[in-house]
Design an enzyme around this catalytic site. Structure first.
Site, PDB file in Angstrom:
ATOM      1  CG  ASP A 126      -1.742   1.252   1.356  1.00  0.00           C
ATOM      2  OD1 ASP A 126      -2.376   1.617   0.354  1.00  0.00           O
ATOM      3  OD2 ASP A 126      -1.759   1.889   2.426  1.00  0.00           O
ATOM      4  CB  SER A 127       0.285   4.773  -0.828  1.00  0.00           C
ATOM      5  OG  SER A 127      -0.907   4.927  -0.102  1.00  0.00           O
ATOM      6  CB  CYS A 141      -2.880   0.993  -2.512  1.00  0.00           C
ATOM      7  SG  CYS A 141      -2.900   2.724  -3.016  1.00  0.00           S
ATOM      8  CD  GLU A 181      -2.579   9.121   6.657  1.00  0.00           C
ATOM      9  OE1 GLU A 181      -1.599   9.884   6.679  1.00  0.00           O
ATOM     10  OE2 GLU A 181      -2.581   8.011   6.094  1.00  0.00           O
ATOM     11  CB  CYS A 188     -10.010   5.414  -0.310  1.00  0.00           C
ATOM     12  SG  CYS A 188      -8.535   5.979   0.564  1.00  0.00           S
ATOM     13  CG  HIS A 222      -6.849   6.318   4.716  1.00  0.00           C
ATOM     14  ND1 HIS A 222      -5.994   5.682   3.860  1.00  0.00           N
ATOM     15  CD2 HIS A 222      -6.062   6.953   5.634  1.00  0.00           C
ATOM     16  CE1 HIS A 222      -4.742   5.921   4.236  1.00  0.00           C
ATOM     17  NE2 HIS A 222      -4.758   6.690   5.299  1.00  0.00           N
TER      18      HIS A 222
END
Lengths: 267, 267
Positions: free
Chosen positions: B13-14, B76, B154, B186, B188
Site C-alpha cells: 500500500d502507499s 491500495c 490520519e 479507499c 482509509h
C-alpha cells in the site's frame, strides 16, 4: 560564456507551495531568471522523517545545481527545517525560508512571545525555536503543527465554516499563551491568512516568510555581486517530478503570473 | 527448501491504509504468513499521475517478489485503479481491491444505482465504473473524489462536526442520485463509515472492499493449491520506505494486532 549574474536563481519546494516564494522574489527582483523545481511525485514532505526529507532535498538541489544556478533557495519550510545543514555542502549561497521568517518575527514582537505553526516535521525539528533563541535567549516560543491546513488549501478551502473550525481547533492552545506574533511556518499557510487572523485576533501579527525571504535574496545577490544587471526580460522555468497538469492548475492559486511551460523530470 | 504454500502473501500500500486489508485477511486466513510493504516515503498516491503511481507500484511489487511471496495483493485502491495492468507482468496470482469491491456492490444493489468515492486518481482512472459495467452494462454509476478524507483519518478526525461537514459537502451530489449502494473506494474510508452513513442514510449500503478482498485471497490460494496447511503460528512482517515510528503509531488505528517489528527499506 554568460556572465555569472546571468545565471538563474534555483528554487525548490516539495510541490506548489514554493510558488508563493517565487511570487515574492519575482516582485522584488523582477529581472532575475528563475528555475523552479517542485517535487510533486513525492509531495508532501510535512509528515516524513528528517532523513527522507534530507535525501529528497539533496536530490532536488543536485538537479538545480546542474541548471547552472547562482543561488539556491529552499522554498519549503519543512526542507529548510530538516535539511539546511546537509545542503551547506554546495559551494553556493543558500537562502532558506526559516531564518527570514524568524528575523521578521524577532523584529516585530513587542512582548517577546512568539507562536509558530507548521507541518508536523517542521515543528518536530524545533528549527524555528532554535533560530529564535539565537536572536533572544529569553523569547517565549510556542509551536503547533496543523497537518490539515495543506490539504485544505490544496482543496481551495481557505475560508468559510470548515477551515474556521479546523483552525479554531488547532490554534486554541495558542490563544491562551498571549503571543503577539505568529509565524506562518509553511508556504501554504499565507493562503489561510484571513481565517487564521480571525481566530487569533487583530492584536496578533502574522509573519509570512515570503516577502522577508525575497529581501534576503536581494541582499545575498548584492553581497556576492550577482544581481542581474540586464533589463532584458527574465525567464521563469518550471520543472516537476510528476505530471505537470495538476501543478499548472494548482499553481494558479499560488502564483499570479501564468505558468506557461512546465517540464517533467524523472529520476 | 520450503513448500510453496509456506511462502508469505505479499501486500503493498502507499502507507498505513492497507492495514485494514491485512486485518481482514489475517481474520480470514489466520495461518498465512504476510509480508507488508508501506511506501511511507512517497505517500500519498491519491493525487499523483497514473505514470508515477505505476512506477511506484512496480517498485513495491519488485521488493515483495524478492521476499519469495506466493500471492501479490495490491491493498491500495489508487494503485489498483492505476497500475493493475502493469502489475500483470509478474508470473504470480494477483488480487487487487477494486474487483472485490465491485463484486460486492453488484451483488448488493437492488436498484442498480451505485456510487463510488475514492481519491482523485482513483476516480479519475474510471477503473470502478469500467469494472462495474462488466457486471451489468446498465448499472448507473456516479463517482466523486473526497481528497480530505485521508488527511482527516490520519488526524484521527473521523467523527464529530468537522468530518461531518466535510462529508456533507463532498457527498451532497450523491444524495440526489438515489443510489442504494456506495463503494468506499479507499482503504482509509471505512474508518469514516459512521460519518458517511449518517449523511447517506440507512437505506444506502456502504461497501468496504477489505472483507470481500480477504474472501478473494482465500479462494485464489485455494484454486492455486497454495493455502498454508501448517497450523504453527504465522508471522506478519512490516516494511516501510520511511521512518517506522510514525507507521507504528498510525498503524494502531488501522490494525488490531500489535505492530511489533517494522523495518525500513531504502531505494
Amino acid at each position: 560564456l554568460n556572465a555569472p549574474e546571468e545565471s538563474p536563481i534555483g528554487i525548490f519546494d516539495s510541490g506548489v507551495g514554493g510558488l508563493t516564494v517565487v511570487q515574492a522574489i519575482h516582485a522584488r527582483v523582477p529581472h532575475e531568471h528563475i528555475v523552479y523545481f517542485g517535487d510533486t511525485a513525492r509531495v508532501p514532505y510535512g509528515s516524513k522523517s528528517k532523513e527522507t526529507i534530507t535525501r529528497y532535498a539533496l536530490e532536488n538541489a543536485d538537479f538545480l545545481v546542474k541548471q547552472n544556478i547562482k543561488l539556491l533557495i529552499v522554498a519549503c519550510n519543512t526542507a529548510s527545517a530538516c535539511a539546511i545543514e546537509a545542503l551547506q555542502k554546495y559551494n553556493m549561497p543558500i537562502v532558506d525560508v526559516i531564518k527570514p521568517g524568524v528575523r521578521a518575527a524577532a523584529k516585530q514582537t513587542r512582548n517577546g512571545r512568539i507562536g509558530i505553526i507548521g507541518t508536523r516535521s517542521t515543528i518536530h525539528s524545533n528549527a524555528y525555536v532554535e533560530e529564535l533563541k539565537k536572536y533572544d535567549r529569553n523569547v517565549f516560543c510556542t509551536s503547533i503543527s496543523c497537518p490539515l491546513f495543506v490539504p485544505l488549501v490544496e482543496e481551495n478551502m481557505t475560508e468559510g465554516l470548515i477551515p474556521s473550525l479546523v483552525a479554531s481547533q488547532y490554534l486554541a492552545p495558542l490563544i491562551s499563551k498571549h503571543i503577539d506574533t505568529l509565524i506562518l511556518g509553511c508556504t501554504h499557510y499565507p493562503l489561510m491568512r484571513k481565517t487564521i487572523s480571525k481566530i487569533m485576533g487583530d492584536q496578533v501579527r502574522l509573519v509570512d516568510s515570503a516577502s522577508e525571504t525575497a529581501l534576503e535574496v536581494e541582499k545575498t545577490l548584492e553581497s556576492y555581486g550577482l544581481l542581474r544587471r540586464s533589463i532584458t526580460s527574465s525567464r521563469i522555468s518550471f520543472y516537476v517530478s510528476d505530471d505537470p497538469i495538476r501543478f499548472t492548475q494548482m499553481g494558479s492559486i499560488f502564483l499570479d503570473v501564468p505558468i506557461e511551460h512546465v517540464e517533467i523530470v524523472c529520476d
